[in-house]
Design a protein around this motif. Structure first.
Motif, PDB file in Angstrom:
ATOM      1  N   LYS A  37      25.602 -57.273   6.650  1.00 18.42           N
ATOM      2  CA  LYS A  37      24.721 -56.100   6.760  1.00 18.42           C
ATOM      3  C   LYS A  37      23.936 -56.105   8.071  1.00 18.42           C
ATOM      4  O   LYS A  37      23.343 -55.102   8.432  1.00 18.42           O
ATOM      5  CB  LYS A  37      23.752 -56.061   5.576  1.00 18.42           C
ATOM      6  N   ARG A  40      19.032 -59.200   9.696  1.00 20.43           N
ATOM      7  CA  ARG A  40      18.115 -60.015  10.519  1.00 20.43           C
ATOM      8  C   ARG A  40      18.127 -59.592  11.987  1.00 20.43           C
ATOM      9  O   ARG A  40      17.059 -59.385  12.581  1.00 20.43           O
ATOM     10  CB  ARG A  40      18.439 -61.502  10.338  1.00 20.43           C
ATOM     11  N   HIS A  70      22.805 -67.344  10.642  1.00 21.76           N
ATOM     12  CA  HIS A  70      22.886 -66.828   9.264  1.00 21.76           C
ATOM     13  C   HIS A  70      24.324 -66.938   8.737  1.00 21.76           C
ATOM     14  O   HIS A  70      24.558 -67.384   7.608  1.00 21.76           O
ATOM     15  CB  HIS A  70      22.386 -65.381   9.253  1.00 21.76           C
ATOM     16  N   ASP A  77      27.298 -72.600   2.756  1.00 24.28           N
ATOM     17  CA  ASP A  77      26.772 -72.454   1.393  1.00 24.28           C
ATOM     18  C   ASP A  77      27.893 -72.172   0.383  1.00 24.28           C
ATOM     19  O   ASP A  77      27.811 -72.571  -0.777  1.00 24.28           O
ATOM     20  CB  ASP A  77      25.741 -71.332   1.348  1.00 24.28           C
ATOM     21  N   ARG A  89      30.929 -60.889   0.519  1.00 29.30           N
ATOM     22  CA  ARG A  89      31.109 -59.642   1.281  1.00 29.30           C
ATOM     23  C   ARG A  89      32.383 -58.914   0.842  1.00 29.30           C
ATOM     24  O   ARG A  89      33.101 -58.327   1.649  1.00 29.30           O
ATOM     25  CB  ARG A  89      31.170 -59.938   2.787  1.00 29.30           C
ATOM     26  N   GLN A 209      14.476 -61.653  -1.147  1.00 26.62           N
ATOM     27  CA  GLN A 209      15.007 -62.676  -2.060  1.00 26.62           C
ATOM     28  C   GLN A 209      14.752 -62.291  -3.528  1.00 26.62           C
ATOM     29  O   GLN A 209      15.609 -62.495  -4.390  1.00 26.62           O
ATOM     30  CB  GLN A 209      14.382 -64.036  -1.746  1.00 26.62           C
TER      31      GLN A 209
END
Ligand code: GRG
Length: 273
Positions: A37, A40, A70, A77, A89, A209
């Motif tokens: 997206k 940031r 990121h 992760d 995604r 979050q």
């Protein structure tokens, strides 16, 4: 998404699409950074504009590095030894498509390249603010930033709401704090403004979050994970998310040219993905 956001995202992606030269490993890197997206880097660039920053290319260098960091964090992760996710995604994760060995190296390469990119920017603009902004980027991503948050999450050392907030501060908010704070540092603002932008990054990160936690519950995803909702319940989580959003909006009210960010924060707390 709203129209101007899509335009800003397209502007950023025009510099970020096929960022790495196409070869066997370059294609894995490009795959790993596609489809995000870009929240940031857009926050960094729009905060920079709001604060009347004059060197857009320099801000873009840092925005790209922030997005690379990121994306590395997501690739790592998702690995089987971390969150073990096969899809992100709306498509296969890097390790699921290319194997864990390549995904580990892709994450490593994205992280390293983020700093190479900032060092190249520093060669062009070697002033005290640029160095300070580079330190901010590293500190928020590093041992006492996002990595610390990921360690608390994995160790499940989350006995009360304060510990969860501390984990979110590091794991999620620190990259948002990079976005807003780096914008203030690069545009040459004083300590008061830098600190306001630090607070702003924290509030946005928390609202973002908490919305993520609410979506996980509503979409029955990761319901066994300890989150803010496990301690506070869904209603209080929604209230607190609104509270963090209001605090962010209160800071933004002090600045002219805040329309884009106000709209973006409204979108972030209403998003469904
Ligand atoms: C591996 C050191 C290390 C850290 C990983 C970012 C992270 C820490 C974990 C990802 C899992 C997670 C739920 C993080 C919270 C922040 C979050 C919701 C990230 C997803 O961000 P988006 O929605 O992603 O901006 P896109 O795909 O749009 O870029």
């Amino acid at each position: 998404m709203f129209e101007l956001y899509n335009l800003r995202k397209e502007e950023f992606d025009s510099k970020f699409r096929n960022f790495f030269d196409s070869d066997k490993f370059g294609d894995i890197l490009n795959y790993s950074i596609e489809e995000g997206k870009r929240i940031r880097p857009i926050i960094l660039l729009e905060t920079y504009k709001m604060l009347d920053g004059k060197n857009y290319q320099q801000a873009l260098d840092y925005a790209i590095s922030l997005e690379l960091i990121h994306n590395y964090s997501l690739v790592h992760d998702d690995l089987p030894d971390m969150d073990d996710d096969d899809y992100r995604r709306g498509r296969e994760t890097t390790h699921f498509k290319y194997g864990s060995d390549m995904a580990i190296l892709a994450g490593d390469a994205l992280l390293n390249y983020a700093y190479e990119n900032v060092f190249n920017s520093l060669i062009k603009n070697n002033d005290a603010n640029a160095i300070k902004a580079a330190e901010e980027l590293g500190a928020n991503a590093g041992l006492f930033g996002m990595i610390k948050g990921q360690i608390s999450d994995i160790n499940n050392d989350l006995g009360d709401l304060d510990k969860i907030i501390d984990m979110y501060l590091n794991k999620t908010c620190k990259l948002f704090i990079s976005a807003t704070t780096i914008a203030a540092i690069l545009s040459g603002k004083d300590e008061n403004t830098i600190n306001s932008m630090r607070e702003l990054g924290f509030y946005i990160g928390m609202a973002f979050q908490l919305q993520d936690d609410i979506l996980d519950i509503e979409q029955d995803d990761k319901i066994n994970k300890i989150t803010y909702v496990s301690y506070a319940g869904i209603e209080k989580t929604k209230e607190d998310m609104q509270d963090y959003t209001n605090k962010a909006l209160n800071i933004l009210k002090n600045y002219d040219n805040n329309q884009f960010l106000i709209k973006l924060f409204d979108y972030l707390t209403e998003r469904s993905v």
